[in-house]
Design a protein around this motif. Sequence first.
Motif, short mmCIF file in Angstrom:
data_model
loop_
_atom_site.label_atom_id
_atom_site.label_comp_id
_atom_site.label_asym_id
_atom_site.label_seq_id
_atom_site.Cartn_x
_atom_site.Cartn_y
_atom_site.Cartn_z
N PHE A 1 49.98 22.81 -63.87
CA PHE A 1 48.62 22.31 -64.09
C PHE A 1 48.64 20.81 -64.37
CE2 PHE A 1 44.66 21.95 -66.72
CZ PHE A 1 43.78 22.17 -65.68
N THR B 1 48.87 19.31 -72.01
CA THR B 1 48.70 20.76 -71.97
C THR B 1 49.56 21.38 -73.07
OG1 THR B 1 50.51 20.98 -70.36
CG2 THR B 1 48.25 20.80 -69.49
N TYR C 1 44.52 20.47 -73.11
CA TYR C 1 44.04 21.71 -72.52
C TYR C 1 44.95 22.84 -72.97
CZ TYR C 1 41.29 18.56 -69.63
OH TYR C 1 40.42 17.58 -69.20
N ILE D 1 47.51 27.20 -71.93
CA ILE D 1 47.76 27.21 -70.50
C ILE D 1 48.30 28.56 -70.02
CG2 ILE D 1 49.16 26.19 -68.65
CD1 ILE D 1 46.87 24.43 -69.60
N SER E 1 45.46 30.96 -69.52
CA SER E 1 44.22 30.42 -68.94
C SER E 1 43.88 31.10 -67.62
CB SER E 1 44.34 28.92 -68.74
OG SER E 1 45.38 28.62 -67.83
N GLU F 1 41.74 31.02 -63.82
CA GLU F 1 41.47 30.05 -62.76
C GLU F 1 40.16 29.32 -63.03
OE1 GLU F 1 40.89 29.86 -57.89
OE2 GLU F 1 41.57 31.72 -58.85
N GLU G 1 38.80 28.71 -65.97
CA GLU G 1 39.02 27.74 -67.04
C GLU G 1 39.67 26.48 -66.51
OE1 GLU G 1 39.74 30.06 -71.22
OE2 GLU G 1 41.25 30.33 -69.65
N ARG G 2 40.64 26.64 -65.64
CA ARG G 2 41.35 25.48 -65.10
C ARG G 2 40.43 24.63 -64.24
NH1 ARG G 2 47.71 26.61 -64.10
NH2 ARG G 2 48.11 27.73 -66.03
N TRP H 1 38.44 22.59 -66.62
CA TRP H 1 39.26 21.53 -67.20
C TRP H 1 39.44 20.38 -66.23
CZ3 TRP H 1 43.39 25.48 -69.24
CH2 TRP H 1 42.90 26.08 -70.42
#
Length: 199
Positions: free
Chosen positions: A15, A131, A169, A172, A175, A177, A179-180, A183
């Motif tokens: 990420f 992260t 963030y 991780i 988390s 998809e 949420e990402r 972000w």
Amino acid sequence: MRVSVILGHPYHQSFNHAIALTVVETLRSNGHEVFFHNLYEEGFNPVITPAELVSDRSEDELVITHSREIREVDGIVIVHPNWWGQPPAILKGWIDRVFRQGIAYTFPEGDSGGGLPIGLLKAKVGLVFNTSNTAEERENRVFGDPLENIWKACVFEFCDIRVFDRRMYRIIADSTEEERKEWLKETAALTGRYFPAGK
């Protein structure tokens, strides 16, 4: 504006890579000149040599390139994971070798290094994206959020970069998809706030 973007994560599908690419795309779409460095991909050597330590000069071409750029840019964006409350070793070594006396800071004449530094960097904005797999409450209560202090006080303010912001963030590992995606939208928005189009 000219902006350095420094990525410190070894895994291309991480990420952190997605964050860094989002930052780069946002900066370029806003018309800024970007110097993007994936430290692992470049093979940046984080180990400072004895000769380099005592001379404040490097013969390493990558260190020379990074040092020249860091003096010239208007902003710096750092992307890395929280490993043991610290940046990864490659990024710590990058700081050691690039943010050196005579490049990022100096001391008043006659001061042997025990006084207050004078920042030399032209950059006025420092932005950091991290992260973590540690919950925010535990990070603050148990560890005192060490990355905030490292980047804000120990690095950027030391070199006279006074405009600072940072996003962490988490978590991780758990988390989604969706949420990402959110972000990354936040990453783009924050990057655009500090490096808007037309400036």
